[in-house]
Design a protein around this motif. Structure first.
Motif, mmCIF file in Angstrom:
data_model
loop_
_atom_site.group_PDB
_atom_site.id
_atom_site.type_symbol
_atom_site.label_atom_id
_atom_site.label_comp_id
_atom_site.label_asym_id
_atom_site.label_seq_id
_atom_site.Cartn_x
_atom_site.Cartn_y
_atom_site.Cartn_z
ATOM 1 N N ALA A 107 -9.856 4.591 58.483
ATOM 2 C CA ALA A 107 -10.812 5.632 58.854
ATOM 3 C C ALA A 107 -10.255 7.017 58.560
ATOM 4 O O ALA A 107 -9.075 7.287 58.797
ATOM 5 N N LEU A 108 -11.118 7.880 58.062
ATOM 6 C CA LEU A 108 -10.818 9.298 57.924
ATOM 7 C C LEU A 108 -11.401 9.988 59.142
ATOM 8 O O LEU A 108 -12.525 9.702 59.548
ATOM 9 N N ARG A 109 -10.642 10.945 59.727
ATOM 10 C CA ARG A 109 -11.063 11.588 60.963
ATOM 11 C C ARG A 109 -11.020 13.100 60.822
ATOM 12 O O ARG A 109 -10.083 13.648 60.255
ATOM 13 N N VAL A 110 -12.031 13.763 61.369
ATOM 14 C CA VAL A 110 -12.055 15.225 61.420
ATOM 15 C C VAL A 110 -12.823 15.615 62.676
ATOM 16 O O VAL A 110 -13.735 14.903 63.097
ATOM 17 N N GLY A 111 -12.429 16.728 63.275
ATOM 18 C CA GLY A 111 -13.129 17.106 64.492
ATOM 19 C C GLY A 111 -12.724 18.452 65.028
ATOM 20 O O GLY A 111 -12.275 19.333 64.292
ATOM 21 N N LEU A 112 -12.854 18.575 66.332
ATOM 22 C CA LEU A 112 -12.532 19.803 67.052
ATOM 23 C C LEU A 112 -11.753 19.383 68.296
ATOM 24 O O LEU A 112 -12.082 18.371 68.924
ATOM 25 N N GLN A 113 -10.711 20.158 68.627
ATOM 26 C CA GLN A 113 -9.855 19.769 69.742
ATOM 27 C C GLN A 113 -9.614 20.929 70.705
ATOM 28 O O GLN A 113 -8.769 21.780 70.450
ATOM 29 N N PRO A 114 -10.348 20.983 71.819
ATOM 30 C CA PRO A 114 -9.999 21.941 72.853
ATOM 31 C C PRO A 114 -8.763 21.455 73.598
ATOM 32 O O PRO A 114 -8.583 20.251 73.799
ATOM 33 N N GLY A 115 -7.911 22.386 73.975
ATOM 34 C CA GLY A 115 -6.699 22.040 74.709
ATOM 35 C C GLY A 115 -6.456 23.020 75.832
ATOM 36 O O GLY A 115 -6.879 24.184 75.765
ATOM 37 N N PHE A 116 -5.773 22.547 76.868
ATOM 38 C CA PHE A 116 -5.492 23.368 78.042
ATOM 39 C C PHE A 116 -3.996 23.322 78.331
ATOM 40 O O PHE A 116 -3.431 22.246 78.540
ATOM 41 N N ASN A 117 -3.371 24.482 78.337
ATOM 42 C CA ASN A 117 -1.936 24.562 78.579
ATOM 43 C C ASN A 117 -1.646 24.246 80.041
ATOM 44 O O ASN A 117 -2.228 24.840 80.943
ATOM 45 N N VAL A 118 -0.746 23.282 80.274
ATOM 46 C CA VAL A 118 -0.409 22.877 81.637
ATOM 47 C C VAL A 118 1.019 23.251 82.021
ATOM 48 O O VAL A 118 1.368 23.221 83.205
ATOM 49 N N SER A 119 1.834 23.596 81.037
ATOM 50 C CA SER A 119 3.214 23.983 81.311
ATOM 51 C C SER A 119 3.726 24.831 80.156
ATOM 52 O O SER A 119 3.569 24.458 78.994
ATOM 53 N N SER A 120 4.363 25.965 80.499
ATOM 54 C CA SER A 120 4.902 26.869 79.477
ATOM 55 C C SER A 120 6.247 27.401 79.934
ATOM 56 O O SER A 120 6.318 28.143 80.904
ATOM 57 N N THR A 121 7.289 26.988 79.231
ATOM 58 C CA THR A 121 8.620 27.502 79.532
ATOM 59 C C THR A 121 9.357 27.785 78.242
ATOM 60 O O THR A 121 9.015 27.254 77.183
ATOM 61 N N ILE A 122 10.351 28.631 78.340
ATOM 62 C CA ILE A 122 11.275 28.842 77.235
ATOM 63 C C ILE A 122 12.642 28.439 77.757
ATOM 64 O O ILE A 122 13.046 28.830 78.857
ATOM 65 N N LYS A 123 13.321 27.583 77.003
ATOM 66 C CA LYS A 123 14.620 27.073 77.416
ATOM 67 C C LYS A 123 15.674 27.618 76.464
ATOM 68 O O LYS A 123 15.592 27.417 75.255
ATOM 69 N N ALA A 124 16.668 28.307 77.034
ATOM 70 C CA ALA A 124 17.796 28.824 76.267
ATOM 71 C C ALA A 124 19.065 28.279 76.909
ATOM 72 O O ALA A 124 19.343 28.564 78.082
ATOM 73 N N ASP A 125 19.812 27.488 76.161
ATOM 74 C CA ASP A 125 20.974 26.760 76.698
ATOM 75 C C ASP A 125 20.503 25.916 77.881
ATOM 76 O O ASP A 125 19.697 25.038 77.714
ATOM 77 N N ASP A 126 20.961 26.196 79.091
ATOM 78 C CA ASP A 126 20.534 25.414 80.261
ATOM 79 C C ASP A 126 19.636 26.208 81.199
ATOM 80 O O ASP A 126 19.406 25.813 82.334
ATOM 81 N N VAL A 127 19.118 27.330 80.732
ATOM 82 C CA VAL A 127 18.275 28.188 81.562
ATOM 83 C C VAL A 127 16.822 28.073 81.110
ATOM 84 O O VAL A 127 16.523 28.167 79.922
ATOM 85 N N LYS A 128 15.917 27.867 82.081
ATOM 86 C CA LYS A 128 14.485 27.809 81.786
ATOM 87 C C LYS A 128 13.783 29.007 82.410
ATOM 88 O O LYS A 128 14.038 29.346 83.563
ATOM 89 N N VAL A 129 12.895 29.621 81.636
ATOM 90 C CA VAL A 129 12.123 30.758 82.113
ATOM 91 C C VAL A 129 10.640 30.440 81.950
ATOM 92 O O VAL A 129 10.218 29.923 80.912
ATOM 93 N N ASP A 130 9.839 30.748 82.967
ATOM 94 C CA ASP A 130 8.399 30.498 82.944
ATOM 95 C C ASP A 130 7.712 31.420 81.926
ATOM 96 O O ASP A 130 7.963 32.620 81.899
ATOM 97 N N LEU A 131 6.850 30.831 81.087
ATOM 98 C CA LEU A 131 6.096 31.596 80.089
ATOM 99 C C LEU A 131 4.597 31.566 80.339
ATOM 100 O O LEU A 131 3.816 31.893 79.459
ATOM 101 N N SER A 132 4.178 31.149 81.525
ATOM 102 C CA SER A 132 2.741 30.968 81.763
ATOM 103 C C SER A 132 1.953 32.269 81.677
ATOM 104 O O SER A 132 0.756 32.243 81.406
#
Length: 193
Positions: free
Chosen positions: A108-133
């Motif tokens: 099958a060939l597929r084409v469409g539209l995809q809405p998405g909702f961000n549920v988690s946003s972080t930036i990780k540098a070495d062992d430190v995580k910072v919230d990007l929401s």
């Protein structure tokens, strides 16, 4: 003339049997799990983040060769910095809605539209995580294009999605980027009706 008619009849029978896998009115459900590679467009200093994609998809067959699909997929997206140990971890609940055209039995060939909702946003540098929401937009819209192959209820699916909306709020972050993803997944398809 008889040979030509016989050859045409055999060809028609093979085409009909090739598309007899699903019939109009069939409804199927498939559980999907796979890997996703994602990156941002318009950046030269990032590379793909590899993550997980998992969730169910349904398919309704309008004919034996054409169907509509809809799903709910958890998708680990984002990107990694090329020359630093920095990872943008942007996880989404994506809801692909696709039109599926079966070229031959199972393919099958597929084409469409995809809405998405961000549920988690972080930036990780070495062992430190910072919230990007705050700078990451909660809604994402993408265009999925791909193909799948079904064999004995198992489905291998490959999709490429082009982001249509900006990932970051430009009033908060000076990044002009959209999501780009490639996913490869395996599913098992159940016939519901």
């Amino acid at each position: 003339m008889k040979k030509l008619f016989f050859a045409a009849a055999i060809m028609m029978a093979s085409v009909v049997s090739a598309f007899a896998q699903h019939e109009a009115g069939d409804i199927t459900l498939q559980g999907r799990v796979g890997m996703i590679g994602s990156d941002f467009n318009n950046t030269s200093d990032t590379k793909a983040r590899v993550g997980l994609v998992i969730g169910p998809e349904m398919e309704y067959f309008l004919t034996n060769r054409f169907s509509l699909g809809a799903g709910v997929l958890y998708s680990q997206q984002g990107a990694e910095q090329d020359k630093a140990d920095v990872t943008y971890q942007l996880d989404y609940i994506n809801m692909p809605i696709t039109a599926n055209f079966y070229v031959v039995k199972g393919l099958a060939l597929r084409v469409g539209l995809q809405p998405g909702f961000n549920v988690s946003s972080t930036i990780k540098a070495d062992d430190v995580k910072v919230d990007l929401s705050d700078p990451v937009k909660t809604f994402d819209l993408a265009l999925p294009i791909g193909l799948s192959y079904e064999y004995r209820h198992f489905v291998i699916d490959a999709r490429y999605t082009f982001g249509l909306t900006e990932v970051f709020d430009k009033s908060k972050v000076d990044l002009d980027s959209k999501n780009l993803t490639f996913q490869l997944s395996l599913a098992y398809k159940f016939k519901l009706k």
